[in-house]
Each structure stands twice: as structure tokens, then as C-alpha cells.
Design a protein around this motif. Structure first.
Motif, mmCIF file in Angstrom:
data_model
loop_
_atom_site.group_PDB
_atom_site.id
_atom_site.type_symbol
_atom_site.label_atom_id
_atom_site.label_comp_id
_atom_site.label_asym_id
_atom_site.label_seq_id
_atom_site.Cartn_x
_atom_site.Cartn_y
_atom_site.Cartn_z
ATOM 1 N N TYR A 253 -4.491 9.443 5.583
ATOM 2 C CA TYR A 253 -5.372 8.340 5.969
ATOM 3 C C TYR A 253 -5.128 8.102 7.455
ATOM 4 C CZ TYR A 253 -5.858 7.146 0.988
ATOM 5 O OH TYR A 253 -6.123 7.169 -0.357
ATOM 6 N N PRO B 249 -10.157 -4.234 -2.629
ATOM 7 C CA PRO B 249 -9.420 -3.158 -1.961
ATOM 8 C C PRO B 249 -10.362 -2.228 -1.201
ATOM 9 C CG PRO B 249 -8.798 -3.336 -4.280
ATOM 10 C CD PRO B 249 -10.037 -4.151 -4.091
ATOM 11 N N SER C 177 0.804 -1.221 0.000
ATOM 12 C CA SER C 177 0.000 0.000 0.000
ATOM 13 C C SER C 177 0.839 1.274 0.000
ATOM 14 C CB SER C 177 -0.927 0.011 1.215
ATOM 15 O OG SER C 177 -0.170 0.078 2.412
ATOM 16 N N THR D 227 -5.028 -1.776 6.060
ATOM 17 C CA THR D 227 -3.625 -1.346 6.081
ATOM 18 C C THR D 227 -3.278 -0.600 7.367
ATOM 19 O OG1 THR D 227 -3.613 -1.158 3.673
ATOM 20 C CG2 THR D 227 -1.922 0.035 4.855
ATOM 21 N N LEU E 277 -2.550 -1.223 -3.992
ATOM 22 C CA LEU E 277 -3.690 -1.985 -3.478
ATOM 23 C C LEU E 277 -4.240 -2.932 -4.539
ATOM 24 C CD1 LEU E 277 -5.682 0.743 -1.489
ATOM 25 C CD2 LEU E 277 -3.869 -0.783 -0.679
ATOM 26 N N TYR F 263 -10.465 1.670 -0.615
ATOM 27 C CA TYR F 263 -9.810 2.878 -1.109
ATOM 28 C C TYR F 263 -9.974 4.074 -0.164
ATOM 29 C CZ TYR F 263 -9.230 0.483 -5.585
ATOM 30 O OH TYR F 263 -8.882 -0.393 -6.567
ATOM 31 N N ARG G 238 -5.487 -4.500 2.410
ATOM 32 C CA ARG G 238 -6.509 -4.079 1.454
ATOM 33 C C ARG G 238 -6.618 -2.565 1.297
ATOM 34 N NH1 ARG G 238 -12.644 -4.301 3.760
ATOM 35 N NH2 ARG G 238 -12.346 -3.176 5.721
ATOM 36 N N GLY G 239 -5.923 -1.813 2.143
ATOM 37 C CA GLY G 239 -5.993 -0.376 2.050
ATOM 38 C C GLY G 239 -6.554 0.215 3.325
ATOM 39 N N PRO G 240 -6.610 1.527 3.360
ATOM 40 C CA PRO G 240 -6.300 2.460 2.278
ATOM 41 C C PRO G 240 -4.803 2.588 2.019
ATOM 42 C CG PRO G 240 -6.772 3.672 4.282
ATOM 43 C CD PRO G 240 -7.052 2.230 4.588
ATOM 44 N N GLY G 241 -4.496 3.204 0.883
ATOM 45 C CA GLY G 241 -3.108 3.381 0.498
ATOM 46 C C GLY G 241 -3.030 3.734 -0.969
#
Length: 261
Positions: free
Chosen positions: A147, A240, A15, A111, A80, A242, A72-75
Motif C-alpha cells: 500500500y 474503512p 491497521s 492510515t 480496520l 480497503y 480507516r485504512g488501508p491495512g
């Protein structure tokens, strides 16, 4: 899902600008075999060879894994998507001549939870470290945003207090206070790469600092507990997270943000 005490797991975290891959059991004190390298766009070319090399070093066939774990995120959007696609591909690839088989379970992990776990784990390795009871996981989201998520720490366990959101650096202090973070900063750690990106703009936010990234090792440590909770999904359902729904600002938005500083 019934979790074996000796899991075989492959973890992928891409990520950020650093790609992290690891294989291991995720058990207490277990030392995973791991790889770290350039992430972002380069992850798409190095991730799969790294995973195959680590599995070979462990002597594990893909089909013998209990799950594929990914951040899986965020990133970073590209990272991702790469992690998700490779996790899905490996899960399906484990069917080995059984086209109707469901494939391996896939475990998507936030993440920022992995980032908080890495911060918790790093502090636990230092004798007489200051107490850590809250972790604000902070990743640079670019576009003058962060984030952010907040977690309570109880021994080796993490509990989500505030789910991942986007927040402006100047609004972080108010956001933390709104979720019960102490004004004194006692027991609070700000962890992540946003500290390097927005350091001066975060000076007024109370709390200890730790520049750290989410890692595949953190995913492995989290995986047994998350699997016990039944959070693994079929490969087709692994998606993912987001948080942000676009990757660039319009000229008007950039000018407005600059005027508000």
C-alpha cells in the motif's frame, strides 16, 4: 465544525500487527496518554479495555469527547473493521440515555497519512536530521504488494500528492517517478513496514529509509487540522478504506506472480 483549542480526542490505530490507542488534545507539544500492544486479531479483545483505561487516566468521560478518531485504512482487514466498529460503538455509546442523539463525531483518517505524519514527527525530533520534503508511506499489503501513498512535507503540514494505491515492490520506483519524486532521491523518505518486508526488492528505489508504523499519536496530531476542514462524520458514515477488495489470491494468481519475479 468549530474546533476548540483544547480538544478531547480518543484515537485508534489497528491497521497493522500493532494496536495503538491514545487520548489527548492533538495540540502542538501535547503529550498524549497512549497504549501499544498486539494488533490484528488480538485487537478486538484489548482495544476497548485500553481505551477505557486511558480515558479514566485522563479523567475524561466518554460523553465529554469532541471526537473519536480512527485509522480507516488501508491495512489489515480485520484491524480496520475492529477500529471502525469500536469507534462507531463508542460514538453511539456517548449518547448516555439519549437514544435520539447523534452521538460523537467520528473522524476517519487515512492510515498512510498517519504513517507519513509519524515519519515527519520522528525526524523532527532529531537535531540536524537530513531535510524531509517528500514521504512515501509504504505498508506491507501482503500478497507481494505494497500500500503506497506520497505526501509533500511543508513544515508540520502534509499534502497528499498521490492517494493510496496497491503497487508491486518492483514497480514502486516507476510509480514514485510518475508522481514527481526526484530520481536522485533527494529529500525523499521511504517510510513504513514494507521496507522490512521487501527490503531487497526495494534496494534500487532512491531515498532515505525509515521503518515506522502509523500510530494513534499521529492521528491525534492530524486531527485538529482535519476537524477544521470539516472531515468528521456521523458514526454511521464512518467506514474503512480497503483499497484491495479481496484478502487472498487464487492458486493461478499466486503461480503467475511467482513466475513474474
Amino acid at each position: 465544525m468549530t474546533v476548540s483549542p483544547a480538544l478531547r480526542l480518543l484515537a485508534i490505530e489497528s491497521s497493522t500487527d500493532t494496536l495503538s490507542v491514545a487520548v489527548g488534545t492533538g495540540g502542538p507539544g501535547a503529550v498524549p496518554a497512549s497504549y501499544a500492544g498486539a494488533g490484528a486479531a488480538q485487537a478486538s479483545t484489548t482495544l476497548l479495555p485500553a481505551a477505557q483505561t486511558l480515558l479514566a487516566q485522563a479523567g475524561w468521560a466518554l460523553s465529554t469527547l469532541d471526537a473519536v478518531v480512527f485509522g480507516r485504512g488501508p491495512g489489515a482487514f480485520t484491524g480496520l473493521r475492529t477500529a471502525c466498529a469500536v469507534a462507531q460503538g463508542l460514538a453511539y455509546g456517548a449518547r448516555a440515555g439519549q437514544p435520539d442523539a447523534p452521538g460523537l463525531p467520528v473522524l476517519p483518517v487515512d492510515t498512510l497519512l498517519a504513517l507519513a505524519e509519524e515519519a515527519r514527527w520522528q525526524r523532527s525530533q532529531i537535531a540536524d536530521a537530513p531535510p524531509l520534503t517528500l514521504v512515501a508511506a509504504l505498508l506491507d499489503a501482503r500478497m507481494d504488494e505494497i500500500y503506497a501513498a506520497l505526501y509533500a512535507v511543508d513544515g508540520e503540514q502534509l499534502r497528499a500528492i498521490a492517494a493510496p494505491v496497491l503497487v508491486a515492490p518492483e514497480a514502486l520506483g516507476d510509480w514514485l517517478a510518475g508522481h514527481g519524486a526526484p530520481a536522485s532521491g533527494q529529500g525523499l523518505w521511504l517510510a513504513g513496514n514494507a521496507l522490512a518486508a521487501y527490503g531487497e526488492r526495494l534496494q534500487a528505489v532512491p531515498g532515505e529509509r525509515l521503518v515506522v508504523l502509523p500510530t494513534a499519536g499521529a492521528l491525534l496530531r492530524l486531527a485538529p487540522g482535519l476537524l477544521t476542514q470539516g472531515l468528521a462524520v456521523p458514526a454511521a458514515q464512518a467506514l474503512p478504506l480497503y483499497v484491495r477488495d479481496k484478502v487472498a489470491r487464487t492458486t493461478e494468481e499466486r503461480e503467475r506472480a511467482g513466475a513474474q519475479r
